[in-house]
Scaffold this active site. Structure first.
Site, PDB file in Angstrom:
ATOM      1  N   TYR A 173     -11.908   0.651   9.883  1.00 11.98           N
ATOM      2  CA  TYR A 173     -12.775   0.561   8.993  1.00 11.98           C
ATOM      3  C   TYR A 173     -13.396  -0.225   8.077  1.00 11.98           C
ATOM      4  CZ  TYR A 173      -9.235   3.693   6.509  1.00 11.98           C
ATOM      5  OH  TYR A 173      -8.029   3.667   5.654  1.00 11.98           O
ATOM      6  N   LYS A 174     -12.557  -1.245   7.723  1.00 11.15           N
ATOM      7  CA  LYS A 174     -13.060  -1.738   6.782  1.00 11.15           C
ATOM      8  C   LYS A 174     -14.073  -2.757   6.539  1.00 11.15           C
ATOM      9  CE  LYS A 174      -8.805  -0.260   4.282  1.00 11.15           C
ATOM     10  NZ  LYS A 174      -7.350  -0.268   3.618  1.00 11.15           N
ATOM     11  N   ASP A 208       1.320  -5.725   7.723  1.00 11.20           N
ATOM     12  CA  ASP A 208      -0.459  -4.946   7.193  1.00 11.20           C
ATOM     13  C   ASP A 208      -1.416  -5.570   7.357  1.00 11.20           C
ATOM     14  OD1 ASP A 208      -2.549  -2.678   6.663  1.00 11.20           O
ATOM     15  OD2 ASP A 208      -1.394  -1.294   6.106  1.00 11.20           O
ATOM     16  N   ARG A 225     -12.901  -3.243  -7.521  1.00 11.88           N
ATOM     17  CA  ARG A 225     -13.105  -4.082  -6.355  1.00 11.88           C
ATOM     18  C   ARG A 225     -14.261  -4.216  -6.250  1.00 11.88           C
ATOM     19  NH1 ARG A 225      -9.365  -1.779  -2.299  1.00 11.88           N
ATOM     20  NH2 ARG A 225     -10.995  -0.535  -1.996  1.00 11.88           N
ATOM     21  N   PHE A 275       0.765  -1.078   0.146  1.00  9.84           N
ATOM     22  CA  PHE A 275       0.212  -0.027   0.335  1.00  9.84           C
ATOM     23  C   PHE A 275       0.845   1.126  -0.359  1.00  9.84           C
ATOM     24  CE2 PHE A 275      -3.076   3.061   2.101  1.00  9.84           C
ATOM     25  CZ  PHE A 275      -4.455   3.068   1.253  1.00  9.84           C
TER      26      PHE A 275
END
Ligand SMILES: *Cc1c(COP(=O)(O)O)cnc(C)c1O
Length: 428
Positions: free
Chosen positions: A234-235, A209, A388, A130
């Site tokens: 938050y995912k 991560d 996605r 990322f």
């Protein structure tokens, strides 16, 4: 197309009727319109309990309790939420704490781990990492006089990283391996156990991560020997926009590590107001300033829902959802120019699938703002050509997946995407 869709719909209905997780959708708030939410991997939906939880926090703890609530409810909240999450990570009590964002937590752990690995000068990451993780690493290396260099393992296909390619670059000069357990674009799932073994064999630490793997795949940090980890709430944890992130440090490393970013909340006695810093024991030293109490309160209901469902059941359904979507892709989407942007092997995938298409951006727009009579479908777009499709098992049905697939097909077949210009919004 409708006639040949029937076998897929029938299969989906059978899968839905026997799905042990199908009751969980009712635990979330969704708008009244017909909406298929394929972006739980980017911003999880709102658990209904979170509303009551936040209301109580505001009205009773903040409104009535005022500053008394720091002692009564709030001071221990970062580690309390950490202990709540720990079983989902395969970690123990006292190994996880909530604080700050993923990026800031990476800074704290990198700045603690590199001095610990004094004498080793290479940080190994890979091309599918990322970007924020690479930026924060780069900034730290610049600040510390470029005593380390970054070696990025290449990806031959832009979708996977060959484990052999990692092992080939690890040696006695490797300080640390920085890896996204599930890569954000293609959804590639690293074998974290094997990678940790290879890193440990040369004396390197592993910093994982978990942003795209926590709440999506079963994790066994302790068993795999993972040294350090960060992740996002938050995912798949459904903790709300900008939810505080978490960090994990293996128990026996905690006292040996000192973050380069320090503050009073991570000190041994914040309210002694000593001008000379001494670190808090355990995970609390990885706190910096005052925790965001309201946001911290909001992470609890999402974590509890996942625990209730069980991560093995979540993973099993995730694999079934993606298998159905892949079959649908082969039958209806590949002939329309879609290509798989994720690993073909289930064991190498997290819980989202990327489909690539030259018109991916405009297809994404058309899915989100459909013609009248069509359901709203919300995936997201990652440049240059990835749609996605997040397959979060707690609130998606098999029928949703077939319905979303139908929309993906029809928007291309009818060229409906031409309603939109090719000009991206700031958040895609
Ligand atoms: C979402 C995500 C982040 C988010 O970082 P923040 O600093 O919390 O915004 C970091 N890393 C990965 C791999 C992610 O997917």
């Amino acid at each position: 197309m409708n006639a040949s869709l029937n076998p897929f719909l029938e299969q989906a209905q059978v899968l839905d009727s026997t799905d042990p997780l199908n009751a969980f959708k009712a635990a979330f708030h969704f708008p009244a319109e017909r909406l298929i939410y394929l972006d739980g991997n980017s911003l999880g939906p709102l658990p209904k309990k979170t509303r009551t939880c936040l209301r109580a926090c505001m009205e009773e703890e903040w409104g009535t309790g005022l500053i008394r609530s720091w002692n009564a409810h709030w001071y221990g909240l970062p580690e309390k939420m950490g202990d709540l999450l720990a079983p989902l990570l395969g970690a123990r009590d006292g190994e996880v704490i909530f604080a700050d964002s993923v990026t800031v937590n990476l800074f704290k752990l990198l700045s603690a781990a590199l001095p610990y690995q004094e004498g080793r000068s290479v940080v190994v990451s890979d091309e599918l990492n990322f970007p924020s993780d690479e930026y924060v690493l780069e900034g730290l290396l610049e600040m510390t006089g470029r005593r380390h260099r970054v070696l990025r393992v290449p990806s031959a296909d832009g979708i996977t990283i060959d484990r052999g390619a990692y092992s080939a670059v690890l040696d006695g000069d490797t300080a640390l391996v920085l890896v996204s357990h599930v890569t954000f674009k293609s959804g590639f799932l690293h074998d974290l156990k094997a990678l940790t073994e290879a890193a440990h064999a040369v004396g390197a630490l592993v910093l994982a991560d978990l942003s795209h793997s926590v709440g999506a795949v079963p994790l066994k940090l302790e068993e795999w020997g993972v040294d350090l980890a960060v992740g996002c709430a938050y995912k798949y944890l459904n903790g709300g926009p900008g939810a505080p992130a978490f960090l994990y440090v293996r128990k026996d490393l905690q006292e040996a590590l000192l973050p380069g970013l320090r503050g009073w909340f991570g000190s041994a006695e914040p309210f002694a107001f000593n001008l000379d810093y001494s670190p808090a024991a355990g995970m609390r030293r990885f706190l910096v300033g005052t925790p965001p109490v309201l946001s911290l309160r909001a992470v609890e209901p999402g974590i509890k829902l996942l625990q209730e469902a069980g991560m093995d059941a979540v993973r099993e359904k995730s694999l079934r959802l993606s298998a159905l979507l892949l079959d649908f892709h082969e039958a209806f989407l590949a002939p329309l120019g879609y290509r798989l942007g994720s690993p073909a092997k289930a064991s190498e995938r997290g819980s989202h699938l990327s489909l690539r298409h030259p018109e991916a951006y405009r297809i994404n727009r058309a899915l989100i703002a459909p013609l009248p009579g069509q359901p709203v479908v919300i995936p997201d777009f990652r440049a240059p050509d990835n749609l996605r499709l997040g397959l979060a098992p707690l609130f998606l049905s098999f029928t949703d997946v077939v319905e979303a697939g139908r929309c993906l097909a029809e928007i291309v077949a009818s060229r409906d995407f031409e309603r939109f210009a090719n000009a991206p919004d700031p958040v895609t």
